[in-house]
Write a protein that holds these residues in place. Structure first.
Motif, mmCIF file in Angstrom:
data_model
loop_
_atom_site.group_PDB
_atom_site.id
_atom_site.type_symbol
_atom_site.label_atom_id
_atom_site.label_comp_id
_atom_site.label_asym_id
_atom_site.label_seq_id
_atom_site.Cartn_x
_atom_site.Cartn_y
_atom_site.Cartn_z
ATOM 1 N N SER A 1 0.827 -1.202 0.000
ATOM 2 C CA SER A 1 0.000 0.000 0.000
ATOM 3 C C SER A 1 0.867 1.261 0.000
ATOM 4 O O SER A 1 0.597 2.219 -0.734
ATOM 5 N N MET A 2 1.931 1.254 0.820
ATOM 6 C CA MET A 2 2.832 2.403 0.871
ATOM 7 C C MET A 2 3.530 2.603 -0.472
ATOM 8 O O MET A 2 3.636 3.730 -0.969
ATOM 9 N N ILE A 3 3.987 1.518 -1.066
ATOM 10 C CA ILE A 3 4.669 1.606 -2.363
ATOM 11 C C ILE A 3 3.693 2.093 -3.431
ATOM 12 O O ILE A 3 4.060 2.919 -4.275
ATOM 13 N N ALA A 4 2.453 1.633 -3.393
ATOM 14 C CA ALA A 4 1.447 2.102 -4.355
ATOM 15 C C ALA A 4 1.235 3.608 -4.228
ATOM 16 O O ALA A 4 1.089 4.305 -5.240
ATOM 17 N N HIS A 5 1.236 4.117 -3.013
ATOM 18 C CA HIS A 5 1.111 5.562 -2.793
ATOM 19 C C HIS A 5 2.294 6.300 -3.416
ATOM 20 O O HIS A 5 2.122 7.322 -4.091
ATOM 21 N N LEU A 6 3.514 5.779 -3.199
ATOM 22 C CA LEU A 6 4.712 6.407 -3.765
ATOM 23 C C LEU A 6 4.706 6.351 -5.291
ATOM 24 O O LEU A 6 5.106 7.316 -5.960
ATOM 25 N N VAL A 7 4.261 5.236 -5.842
ATOM 26 C CA VAL A 7 4.174 5.103 -7.301
ATOM 27 C C VAL A 7 3.147 6.097 -7.849
ATOM 28 O O VAL A 7 3.388 6.754 -8.874
ATOM 29 N N GLY A 8 2.038 6.253 -7.157
ATOM 30 C CA GLY A 8 1.032 7.234 -7.576
ATOM 31 C C GLY A 8 1.585 8.653 -7.567
ATOM 32 O O GLY A 8 1.314 9.440 -8.480
ATOM 33 N N ALA A 9 2.383 8.974 -6.549
ATOM 34 C CA ALA A 9 2.999 10.302 -6.473
ATOM 35 C C ALA A 9 3.993 10.501 -7.621
ATOM 36 O O ALA A 9 4.065 11.588 -8.203
ATOM 37 N N LEU A 10 4.750 9.454 -7.963
ATOM 38 C CA LEU A 10 5.664 9.541 -9.110
ATOM 39 C C LEU A 10 4.889 9.769 -10.397
ATOM 40 O O LEU A 10 5.249 10.628 -11.203
ATOM 41 N N GLN A 11 3.817 9.040 -10.579
ATOM 42 C CA GLN A 11 3.032 9.192 -11.801
ATOM 43 C C GLN A 11 2.435 10.594 -11.901
ATOM 44 O O GLN A 11 2.403 11.182 -12.976
ATOM 45 N N MET A 12 2.009 11.146 -10.777
ATOM 46 C CA MET A 12 1.497 12.524 -10.789
ATOM 47 C C MET A 12 2.602 13.506 -11.127
ATOM 48 O O MET A 12 2.373 14.459 -11.891
ATOM 49 N N LEU B 1 11.844 8.502 -7.267
ATOM 50 C CA LEU B 1 12.395 7.172 -7.517
ATOM 51 C C LEU B 1 13.279 6.690 -6.375
ATOM 52 O O LEU B 1 13.289 5.499 -6.044
ATOM 53 N N GLU B 2 14.014 7.608 -5.761
ATOM 54 C CA GLU B 2 14.858 7.235 -4.618
ATOM 55 C C GLU B 2 14.002 6.740 -3.463
ATOM 56 O O GLU B 2 14.339 5.759 -2.795
ATOM 57 N N GLY B 3 12.894 7.410 -3.215
ATOM 58 C CA GLY B 3 11.982 6.966 -2.155
ATOM 59 C C GLY B 3 11.405 5.594 -2.450
ATOM 60 O O GLY B 3 11.354 4.722 -1.576
ATOM 61 N N ILE B 4 10.973 5.396 -3.679
ATOM 62 C CA ILE B 4 10.460 4.085 -4.078
ATOM 63 C C ILE B 4 11.541 3.033 -3.933
ATOM 64 O O ILE B 4 11.310 1.938 -3.408
ATOM 65 N N SER B 5 12.749 3.364 -4.376
ATOM 66 C CA SER B 5 13.854 2.425 -4.312
ATOM 67 C C SER B 5 14.136 1.980 -2.880
ATOM 68 O O SER B 5 14.318 0.786 -2.607
ATOM 69 N N ALA B 6 14.177 2.924 -1.968
ATOM 70 C CA ALA B 6 14.493 2.601 -0.569
ATOM 71 C C ALA B 6 13.439 1.678 0.038
ATOM 72 O O ALA B 6 13.782 0.657 0.652
#
Length: 147
Positions: free
Chosen positions: A83-94, A109-114
């Motif tokens: 769920s957290m990663i999905a939120h980060l991916v959504g923020a990247l897409q925005m 991307l760094e946040g997603i990577s970590a």
């Protein structure tokens, strides 16, 4: 092939896709619709990562919980990570949609990577032994995402 091998393989492919995406961003090309390569890499990575987690939540984790009820708390933690990663991916897409700078995209991307790397390591520590013997007769691509 054992499910543990399948999981390792998919994680390796997702790590590689993230690196390719980070390299596209590092090239300095702004995220404009004209920047097709960047959009393609980001979209491909985001779709693959999301598909992987949806498959785990819908197919793999219920099968593990059925055979190993003692792992339900671990699986719940992994689903929270998803769920957290999905939120980060959504923020990247925005950020891509609004044409954010390469520096801003790199931070996303760094946040997603970590989080992704921490999640993958925990998942592998907790589940690989169980996955060695898991009896699940489903297409690995449907469970773990495209191989």
């Amino acid at each position: 092939m054992a499910w543990s091998d399948e999981l390792r393989h998919v994680h390796a492919r997702l790590r590689k896709a993230l690196v390719v995406t980070q390299e596209a961003v590092a090239s300095g090309t702004p995220a404009r619709p004209a920047s097709r390569d960047l959009l393609l890499f980001c979209h491909g990575f985001c779709s693959a990562l999301t598909g992987h987690h949806v498959g785990e939540d819908g197919e793999l984790f219920p099968a593990i919980a059925a055979e190993h009820p003692e792992l339900r708390e671990t699986l719940r933690k992994l689903e929270q990570d998803h769920s957290m990663i999905a939120h980060l991916v959504g923020a990247l897409q925005m950020a891509i949609d609004v044409g954010s700078s390469p520096e801003d995209l790199a931070r996303h991307l760094e946040g997603i990577s970590a989080i992704m790397e921490n999640h993958f390591r925990y998942e592998e520590r907790q589940l690989l032994a169980v996955l060695e013997a898991l009896a699940l007769d489903v297409d690995p691509g449907l469970v773990l995402g495209p191989l």
